[in-house]
Scaffold this motif. Sequence first.
Motif, PDB file in Angstrom:
ATOM      1  N   LEU A 112       1.387  -6.641  13.633  1.00  6.66           N
ATOM      2  CA  LEU A 112       1.685  -6.278  12.254  1.00  6.66           C
ATOM      3  C   LEU A 112       2.997  -5.506  12.189  1.00  6.66           C
ATOM      4  CD1 LEU A 112      -1.822  -5.089  10.992  1.00  6.66           C
ATOM      5  CD2 LEU A 112      -0.775  -7.347  10.771  1.00  6.66           C
ATOM      6  N   GLY A 113       3.783  -5.786  11.173  1.00  8.01           N
ATOM      7  CA  GLY A 113       5.005  -5.046  10.905  1.00  8.01           C
ATOM      8  C   GLY A 113       4.831  -4.198   9.650  1.00  8.01           C
ATOM      9  N   VAL A 114       5.348  -2.994   9.697  1.00 10.46           N
ATOM     10  CA  VAL A 114       5.225  -2.063   8.574  1.00 10.46           C
ATOM     11  C   VAL A 114       6.619  -1.707   8.084  1.00 10.46           C
ATOM     12  CG1 VAL A 114       4.326   0.144   7.783  1.00 10.46           C
ATOM     13  CG2 VAL A 114       3.088  -1.146   9.531  1.00 10.46           C
ATOM     14  N   VAL A 115       6.880  -1.921   6.791  1.00 12.77           N
ATOM     15  CA  VAL A 115       8.181  -1.638   6.193  1.00 12.77           C
ATOM     16  C   VAL A 115       7.956  -0.723   5.000  1.00 12.77           C
ATOM     17  CG1 VAL A 115      10.236  -2.604   5.116  1.00 12.77           C
ATOM     18  CG2 VAL A 115       9.072  -3.871   6.927  1.00 12.77           C
ATOM     19  N   ARG A 116       8.737   0.316   4.936  1.00 14.79           N
ATOM     20  CA  ARG A 116       8.617   1.233   3.798  1.00 14.79           C
ATOM     21  C   ARG A 116       9.395   0.677   2.609  1.00 14.79           C
ATOM     22  NH1 ARG A 116      10.116   7.724   3.601  1.00 14.79           N
ATOM     23  NH2 ARG A 116       9.320   8.091   1.499  1.00 14.79           N
ATOM     24  N   ASP A 117       8.731   0.573   1.471  1.00 13.33           N
ATOM     25  CA  ASP A 117       9.344   0.057   0.250  1.00 13.33           C
ATOM     26  C   ASP A 117      10.043   1.205  -0.475  1.00 13.33           C
ATOM     27  OD1 ASP A 117      10.129  -1.293  -1.957  1.00 13.33           O
ATOM     28  OD2 ASP A 117       8.109  -1.850  -2.640  1.00 13.33           O
ATOM     29  N   ARG A 118      11.342   1.119  -0.598  1.00 13.59           N
ATOM     30  CA  ARG A 118      12.100   2.180  -1.249  1.00 13.59           C
ATOM     31  C   ARG A 118      11.940   2.191  -2.764  1.00 13.59           C
ATOM     32  NH1 ARG A 118      13.056   5.712   2.767  1.00 13.59           N
ATOM     33  NH2 ARG A 118      13.815   4.631   4.629  1.00 13.59           N
ATOM     34  N   GLY A 119      11.357   1.165  -3.325  1.00 10.30           N
ATOM     35  CA  GLY A 119      11.130   1.144  -4.764  1.00 10.30           C
ATOM     36  C   GLY A 119      12.069   0.186  -5.477  1.00 10.30           C
ATOM     37  N   ILE A 120      11.535  -0.511  -6.478  1.00  6.43           N
ATOM     38  CA  ILE A 120      12.316  -1.470  -7.253  1.00  6.43           C
ATOM     39  C   ILE A 120      13.468  -0.792  -8.003  1.00  6.43           C
ATOM     40  CG2 ILE A 120      12.223  -3.181  -9.086  1.00  6.43           C
ATOM     41  CD1 ILE A 120      10.892  -4.006  -6.467  1.00  6.43           C
ATOM     42  N   PRO A 121      13.273   0.382  -8.641  1.00  7.06           N
ATOM     43  CA  PRO A 121      14.406   1.013  -9.336  1.00  7.06           C
ATOM     44  C   PRO A 121      15.586   1.296  -8.417  1.00  7.06           C
ATOM     45  CG  PRO A 121      12.343   2.011 -10.023  1.00  7.06           C
ATOM     46  CD  PRO A 121      12.012   1.125  -8.873  1.00  7.06           C
ATOM     47  N   ALA A 122      15.306   1.742  -7.199  1.00  4.38           N
ATOM     48  CA  ALA A 122      16.402   2.021  -6.269  1.00  4.38           C
ATOM     49  C   ALA A 122      17.134   0.740  -5.890  1.00  4.38           C
ATOM     50  CB  ALA A 122      15.871   2.725  -5.026  1.00  4.38           C
ATOM     51  N   LEU A 163       0.834  -1.191   0.000  1.00  3.03           N
ATOM     52  CA  LEU A 163       0.000   0.000   0.000  1.00  3.03           C
ATOM     53  C   LEU A 163       0.874   1.248   0.000  1.00  3.03           C
ATOM     54  CD1 LEU A 163      -2.875   1.199   0.224  1.00  3.03           C
ATOM     55  CD2 LEU A 163      -2.605   1.110   2.707  1.00  3.03           C
ATOM     56  N   ASP A 164       0.862   1.990  -1.117  1.00  2.00           N
ATOM     57  CA  ASP A 164       1.554   3.285  -1.208  1.00  2.00           C
ATOM     58  C   ASP A 164       3.006   3.203  -0.720  1.00  2.00           C
ATOM     59  OD1 ASP A 164      -0.749   4.402  -2.200  1.00  2.00           O
ATOM     60  OD2 ASP A 164      -1.455   5.097  -0.241  1.00  2.00           O
ATOM     61  N   ASN A 165       3.787   2.326  -1.333  1.00  2.70           N
ATOM     62  CA  ASN A 165       5.207   2.152  -1.009  1.00  2.70           C
ATOM     63  C   ASN A 165       5.439   1.600   0.397  1.00  2.70           C
ATOM     64  OD1 ASN A 165       6.011   3.125  -3.535  1.00  2.70           O
ATOM     65  ND2 ASN A 165       5.997   5.247  -2.813  1.00  2.70           N
ATOM     66  N   PHE A 166       4.400   1.056   1.028  1.00  2.00           N
ATOM     67  CA  PHE A 166       4.551   0.421   2.339  1.00  2.00           C
ATOM     68  C   PHE A 166       4.137  -1.038   2.222  1.00  2.00           C
ATOM     69  CE2 PHE A 166       4.326   4.842   3.555  1.00  2.00           C
ATOM     70  CZ  PHE A 166       5.232   4.935   4.602  1.00  2.00           C
ATOM     71  N   THR A 167       4.857  -1.895   2.950  1.00  2.00           N
ATOM     72  CA  THR A 167       4.513  -3.312   3.036  1.00  2.00           C
ATOM     73  C   THR A 167       4.062  -3.608   4.452  1.00  2.00           C
ATOM     74  OG1 THR A 167       6.140  -3.894   1.335  1.00  2.00           O
ATOM     75  CG2 THR A 167       5.349  -5.672   2.753  1.00  2.00           C
TER      76      THR A 167
END
Length: 214
Positions: A149-159, A10-14
Amino acid sequence: DIRVNKPLMLDNFTIHQSSYGISEHRNYDTARVEVRLKDVPETIPPVITLDMILGEEYTIPGFNDSLKVRLAEVHGNFKKAASISGEENPAVRIDVMTFEQKRWSIYAFKNFPGLNMPMHDDLRVVFALLDISVSGSEKGEEGAYYTVLGVVRDRGIPAIVAGAICMMLGLFLSFYVWPRRVWVLEENGTIHIGGTAKRAQELFRVFVKKTVKS
């Protein structure tokens, strides 16, 4: 839905399930407590038996309304003084007040009827915990399931890809490219050639010789 090994993106968050379980015990908030005079045989009836509610105050008869008690804590399993048999150890903390001011805090245990912690010499009564329970609509429930629940921010596949490329390039440069220096000096018609390399000196020597011949 968030399931094991099936997180929510969800919006760059896992958002993923990190753990789950069942709560150890219910939210007890009532207790039945006997109040007895200290150093009096058990054959003598208690001063009073109270059905106490968490946070409520009760007057102890026989002390001219100067002695009151309040149920401060209710524990389904008091870990600090666990039963030797390994069973649950119900306990309560009772605040004892004189003239509306708290003076003592006493722990009483269902599995240890004669034990009060701490034992105050100047307190003339002792407490025996008979039972604890849950009031209201929650009565009879044996606990509730919970999930963490654990929340991890997704930095993005290109990065991530760019970082991996930089790492591989760095490894390649570290193992296959090394600094080399070559000096050429002309003196009285004679040319002197020298050089240095941090590793693979023999290969560097061959390289210098081929360079001179060419």
